[in-house]
Write an enzyme that holds these catalytic residues in place. Structure first.
Site, PDB file in Angstrom:
ATOM      1  N   PRO A 159      50.984  39.872  56.874  1.00 28.69           N
ATOM      2  CA  PRO A 159      50.530  39.518  55.516  1.00 28.69           C
ATOM      3  C   PRO A 159      50.048  38.087  55.348  1.00 28.69           C
ATOM      4  O   PRO A 159      49.828  37.640  54.222  1.00 28.69           O
ATOM      5  CB  PRO A 159      51.787  39.750  54.681  1.00 28.69           C
ATOM      6  CG  PRO A 159      52.901  39.430  55.591  1.00 28.69           C
ATOM      7  CD  PRO A 159      52.464  39.846  56.958  1.00 28.69           C
ATOM      8  N   LYS A 188      51.719  33.630  59.311  1.00 30.72           N
ATOM      9  CA  LYS A 188      51.338  32.835  60.477  1.00 30.72           C
ATOM     10  C   LYS A 188      49.945  32.240  60.297  1.00 30.72           C
ATOM     11  O   LYS A 188      49.687  31.105  60.709  1.00 30.72           O
ATOM     12  CB  LYS A 188      51.381  33.707  61.736  1.00 30.72           C
ATOM     13  CG  LYS A 188      52.748  34.295  62.042  1.00 30.72           C
ATOM     14  CD  LYS A 188      52.698  35.154  63.287  1.00 30.72           C
ATOM     15  CE  LYS A 188      54.030  35.847  63.538  1.00 30.72           C
ATOM     16  NZ  LYS A 188      54.345  36.833  62.469  1.00 30.72           N
ATOM     17  N   GLU A 192      42.868  42.152  60.793  1.00 30.69           N
ATOM     18  CA  GLU A 192      43.903  43.141  60.481  1.00 30.69           C
ATOM     19  C   GLU A 192      43.294  44.523  60.580  1.00 30.69           C
ATOM     20  O   GLU A 192      42.274  44.813  59.942  1.00 30.69           O
ATOM     21  CB  GLU A 192      44.480  42.911  59.091  1.00 30.69           C
ATOM     22  CG  GLU A 192      45.501  43.928  58.646  1.00 30.69           C
ATOM     23  CD  GLU A 192      46.661  44.076  59.624  1.00 30.69           C
ATOM     24  OE1 GLU A 192      47.051  45.228  59.894  1.00 30.69           O
ATOM     25  OE2 GLU A 192      47.157  43.043  60.107  1.00 30.69           O
ATOM     26  N   ASP A 206      39.680  46.954  64.990  1.00 30.68           N
ATOM     27  CA  ASP A 206      40.700  47.229  65.994  1.00 30.68           C
ATOM     28  C   ASP A 206      40.735  46.040  66.954  1.00 30.68           C
ATOM     29  O   ASP A 206      39.699  45.596  67.452  1.00 30.68           O
ATOM     30  CB  ASP A 206      40.363  48.517  66.743  1.00 30.68           C
ATOM     31  CG  ASP A 206      41.463  48.962  67.685  1.00 30.68           C
ATOM     32  OD1 ASP A 206      42.382  48.155  67.951  1.00 30.68           O
ATOM     33  OD2 ASP A 206      41.422  50.109  68.160  1.00 30.68           O
ATOM     34  N   CYS A 248      58.431  41.315  67.705  1.00 23.42           N
ATOM     35  CA  CYS A 248      59.751  41.334  67.065  1.00 23.42           C
ATOM     36  C   CYS A 248      60.592  42.446  67.697  1.00 23.42           C
ATOM     37  O   CYS A 248      61.285  43.189  67.000  1.00 23.42           O
ATOM     38  CB  CYS A 248      59.629  41.527  65.567  1.00 23.42           C
ATOM     39  SG  CYS A 248      58.659  42.963  65.069  1.00 23.42           S
TER      40      CYS A 248
END
Length: 641
Positions: free
Chosen positions: A320, A323, A341, A368, A444
């Site tokens: 969102p 960063k 995105e 992509d 993550c």
């Protein structure tokens, strides 16, 4: 008649001095008495004497005088003097002394009783502690794994959480000191299998994820990690240095009732929020773009990227926008940032945060990530930030559905996508950039297949090397894990865990592109094939049975390779004969003159070695034949005996 009256009067007055004395002792003066005052004739405090309005000598005279007895009867010393004088006169004051002696006796009895009660209570507590330790020791010594019948009964009953928790602790204790605490005829695998079942039942994990975590961590640390996943991580803010400073922002938020502290020494823009009287995501400062609600782990890849001003940077998975806005703040709105995105539904939050934070050097695109080299061009960017989509096994505290939704197939799919994305990121970076040429890869996730395996794949496919991330904390990545053997430079990567660093599980790696050509990649691929062939050959040699079998197998392999080489030489000779025959007939000539030979036949002369599949197949057939011969020989020996 004067005596009794005096006795009554004195008795009535004698009841008051003790209470008055207590009142005088409670408000002690702040300044201590000096030695001269302590040893003076008047034993009362200076404050008492000043309140009576006279000096010590005058009050002594008043205490000795009978006429002023009623005025000074409140003084405790005067009461003592009167009591002693009346006792000598044979008055009835002795009744009060008897009361005092009785009260002293009662006090001593109470003290004795209370001391006895305290001693008894202390003895009971000690006995209770000894009994508890004895019970714990007996339970520890008598701990046994449940039988299959007991496990079947547990499955038919509702789960007993207290029993599960106790058994988990006992198994962890046994595994931590397995040699001395193990049960007879029970292997470590039995304990580990029972621990997996209990952890899955108690915390709600599926079998795959629990097994993966057990492989990653020792038992004691595994419990700490799972417990850390059950607790939410602290709320953190990132100051937007394009609009304010951290000191000013902290002061404003403190005035609004937000309890916060600076994040840590390694971050100059982070703040940790403990509690708040107002919604942190709806303050006027938040609306004005003075700060961003951002997890602490999201700071790390941007810090590792270390963007410079006037650079060309690509954020391959930007939404969102936490960063991206951090990169823009470090670049001071200079240069160009391509915020890409893939999911169109997330573009709204990305653009909204860019506008709110005052970012003006960013271009938002919707592609992509694997197609970005075709869109933006190869070897065009100075730095690439790839926060790759992953399984989310490091943020279970935020999304508990990960406990049951992730499988081995999901991990493999994520790993395949991450490998494609990192190759695209490397292709976009310019190795000849004056200030850049870096790629930062982060996830993550705590899975090895999504982290070290992806970086090791990139090192083999492209001419890149790992460099330090610039982060002073975090655990180094795995160089070897179970059956995997990675590049030795993978210890420069960094892993972060919630039970160690109090942040989400995270992985960060920083790559430096050495050259824009892919020849090095081909060479590395060939070396990889050679290493694989060597490993296959060594494993085949290890698995062969007996020295004779190894020798015969090598001879068979040599024969097979010789046959393949002879076949290749025969093909080459046949092609040469065909070419000579065609030249004699004039094929390939024009106007009686031979045309120039094309380059293609020369390339065809380079015969590639036979594929590894054929070699492996030949080896396997030879191995089966040798095993069959050996089996027949052993059968003959047995029948002969």
């Amino acid at each position: 008649m004067a005596g009794p009256k005096l006795g009554k009067k004195v008795g009535s007055k004698l009841g008051k001095p003790p209470t008055k004395k207590k009142q005088k002792k409670e408000p002690l003066p702040p300044k201590p008495l000096e030695k001269e005052d302590l040893f003076s004739d008047g034993e009362g405090t200076d404050g008492d004497f000043e309140e009576n309005g006279g000096s010590g000598d005058e009050e002594q005279q008043e205490m000795n005088s009978d006429s002023d007895m009623s005025s000074d009867i409140d003084d405790p010393f005067a009461a003592d003097i009167l009591a002693s004088g009346d006792a000598d006169d044979g008055s009835d004051v002795h009744s009060d002394s008897d009361v005092d002696s009785d009260s002293d006796a009662d006090d001593t009895d109470l003290v004795r009783k209370s001391k006895a009660i305290d001693d008894e209570r202390k003895r009971e507590e000690e006995d209770g502690d000894l009994e508890l330790q004895l019970n714990i020791r007996e339970e520890a010594d008598e701990f046994r794994l449940p039988t299959t019948e007991e496990l079947e009964e547990e499955t038919n009953r509702p789960p007993d959480l207290s029993n599960l928790q106790r058994r988990i602790k006992e198994i962890v204790r046994v595994l931590s000191n397995f040699k001395s605490l193990r049960q007879e005829d029970v292997t470590r695998k039995d304990y580990v299998d029972q621990l997996k079942r209990d952890l899955g039942s108690y915390y709600g994990y599926n079998d795959f994820l629990i097994e993966s975590l057990v492989e990653l961590f020792p038992p004691v640390e595994l419990i700490e990690l799972i417990e850390a996943f059950e607790k939410p991580r602290p709320i953190s803010l990132r100051t937007n240095t394009l609009k304010t400073r951290r000191r000013d922002l902290a002061g404003v938020l403190l005035n609004r009732g937000v309890n916060l502290d600076p994040l840590s020494k390694w971050s100059k823009v982070g703040l940790v929020v403990y509690d708040s009287q107002v919604p942190v995501g709806a303050t006027p400062e938040y609306m004005a773009g003075h700060y961003m609600l951002q997890s602490v782990s999201s700071f790390l890849p941007v810090m590792a990227l270390a963007p410079q001003e006037n650079e060309r940077i690509v954020d391959m998975a930007a939404a969102p926008g936490g960063k991206t806005t951090y990169v823009a703040a470090l670049m001071k709105n200079s240069g160009i940032i391509y915020a890409n995105e893939m999911k169109e539904s997330r573009l709204k939050s990305l653009t909204a945060n860019l506008h709110r934070m005052g970012v003006t050097n960013t271009i938002v695109c919707n592609y992509d990530g694997r197609e970005l080299p075709k869109v933006l061009g190869q070897n065009t960017a100075d730095r690439i930030l790839l926060d790759a989509p992953c399984s989310g096994t490091g943020v279970i505290s935020k999304d508990e559905s990960v406990k049951t939704s992730k499988t081995a197939a999901d991990i493999q799919n994520c790993s395949h996508l991450q490998k494609e994305l990192i190759l695209a990121a490397i292709d976009m970076v310019d190795a000849n950039s004056k200030s850049g040429g870096y790629i930062v890869y982060s996830t993550c996730s705590i899975m090895v297949d999504e982290n070290e395996a992806v970086i090791d794949y990139a090192l083999k496919k492209r001419d890149v090397k790992l460099v330090p991330c610039g982060l002073d904390f975090g655990r180094p990545g795995f160089v070897r894990f179970r059956q995997h053997r990675f590049h030795t430079s993978l210890d420069k990567t960094r892993r972060f865990y919630p039970h160690v660093h109090n942040m989400d599980g995270f992985f960060v790696a920083k790559l430096k592109k050495m050259s824009n050509s892919k020849s090095a990649a081909k060479a590395s691929a060939q070396s990889e094939e050679i290493q694989d062939a060597d490993s296959i050959e060594s494993s085949d040699q290890q698995n062969a049975e007996g020295d004779d079998e190894k020798h015969s197998e090598q001879e068979g392999i040599a024969k097979e390779i010789g046959k393949l080489n002879e076949k290749a030489a025969a093909d080459k000779k046949r092609k040469r004969d065909v070419q000579k025959h065609s030249d004699k007939k004039g094929v390939g000539t024009k106007n009686g003159r031979a045309e120039n030979k094309p380059v293609a036949p020369k390339r065809r002369e380079k015969k590639k070695p036979p594929p590894r599949e054929e070699i492996a197949k030949a080896r396997e057939e030879k191995r089966k034949a040798l095993r069959e011969e050996k089996r027949k020989a052993t059968m003959k020996k047995k029948s002969g005996n």
